[in-house]
Design an enzyme around this catalytic site. Structure first.
Site, mmCIF file in Angstrom:
data_model
loop_
_atom_site.group_PDB
_atom_site.id
_atom_site.type_symbol
_atom_site.label_atom_id
_atom_site.label_comp_id
_atom_site.label_asym_id
_atom_site.label_seq_id
_atom_site.Cartn_x
_atom_site.Cartn_y
_atom_site.Cartn_z
ATOM 1 N N THR A 138 -4.995 2.360 2.069
ATOM 2 C CA THR A 138 -5.940 1.665 1.204
ATOM 3 C C THR A 138 -6.896 0.821 2.048
ATOM 4 O O THR A 138 -6.476 -0.086 2.772
ATOM 5 C CB THR A 138 -5.184 0.759 0.208
ATOM 6 O OG1 THR A 138 -4.050 1.470 -0.298
ATOM 7 C CG2 THR A 138 -6.082 0.324 -0.922
ATOM 8 N N GLY B 283 -0.445 3.885 2.033
ATOM 9 C CA GLY B 283 -0.584 3.438 3.410
ATOM 10 C C GLY B 283 -1.967 3.570 3.995
ATOM 11 O O GLY B 283 -2.143 3.382 5.201
ATOM 12 N N GLU C 115 5.395 2.120 -8.086
ATOM 13 C CA GLU C 115 5.152 0.851 -8.782
ATOM 14 C C GLU C 115 6.406 0.356 -9.499
ATOM 15 O O GLU C 115 6.723 -0.844 -9.454
ATOM 16 C CB GLU C 115 4.010 1.028 -9.781
ATOM 17 C CG GLU C 115 2.691 1.360 -9.106
ATOM 18 C CD GLU C 115 1.790 2.252 -9.934
ATOM 19 O OE1 GLU C 115 2.071 2.479 -11.130
ATOM 20 O OE2 GLU C 115 0.787 2.750 -9.377
ATOM 21 N N SER D 218 0.864 -1.174 0.000
ATOM 22 C CA SER D 218 0.000 0.000 0.000
ATOM 23 C C SER D 218 0.902 1.224 0.000
ATOM 24 O O SER D 218 1.339 1.692 1.049
ATOM 25 C CB SER D 218 -0.916 0.017 1.225
ATOM 26 O OG SER D 218 -1.697 1.209 1.228
ATOM 27 N N GLY D 219 1.202 1.712 -1.182
ATOM 28 C CA GLY D 219 2.076 2.882 -1.294
ATOM 29 C C GLY D 219 1.612 4.030 -0.421
ATOM 30 O O GLY D 219 2.375 4.529 0.410
#
Length: 188
Positions: free
Chosen positions: A93, A91, A155, A88-89
């Protein structure tokens, strides 16, 4: 290729190199040890991050590790001794946070990849691997730092990180290129 095209590639590659150069190698090793020692591994993410995570799951399978992608009908239940790898880039989601709670409640360890060490996901994780890249949480206004759109830098960094993790896991598990190739599907 035009000069403008070359400059875009150079800028993107420079950014990716800067991000992966900041990832803590000792934490990469620790994450690999978690995965190598897991009874079962389940992986999950959303959006384009999910594509990178699914590609990593494929390589974990090629290494001979017991891996499944959450959402597939054949995903086994997780429990003690298992690892839930989640990305979760940003943080925050919602789906990721919910599944992290499910995995923890079942007794599995949660390994998180994120760009936001202070986010809600990091607070739920047993182990966090920080990938300090722009995500959709930081792609607007003064916070924007990347030439790449939205979460592309995070990504792309995941792809490179996962490839290095495969090399480290190959050494940890003793997997040979021949054994990895033998596990590749013949259903293509």
């Amino acid at each position: 290729m035009t000069q403008a095209g070359s400059e875009m590639f150079a800028a993107a590659l420079d950014e990716l190199g800067a991000v992966v150069g900041c990832i803590d190698d000792g934490r990469i090793d620790a994450a690999c040890e978690m995965l190598a020692g897991a009874g079962r591994i389940a992986v999950y993410s959303c959006g384009r991050e999910a594509l990178q995570v699914k590609g990593f799951a494929m390589r974990l399978f090629h290494l001979g590790l017991p891996v499944a992608v959450v959402g597939d009908m054949t995903t086994p239940p997780l429990g003690e001794g298992d690892v839930f790898l989640v990305s979760s880039g940003p943080g925050e989601t919602t789906t990721v946070l919910t599944l992290m709670r499910v995995a923890r409640d079942a007794g599995a360890k949660v390994l998180l990849l994120t760009a936001e060490p202070a986010g809600s996901a990091a607070k739920l994780a047993d182990f966090t691997l920080l990938v300090p890249a722009q995500t959709m949480a930081s792609d607007q206004g003064a916070a924007r730092t990347s030439v790449l759109p939205m979460g592309s830098l995070f990504e792309g960094a995941l792809f490179l990180l996962f490839e290095v993790m495969v090399l480290k896991l190959k050494a940890l598990t003793g997997a040979t290129p021949e054994a990895m190739r033998a596990r590749h599907t013949n259903m293509e």
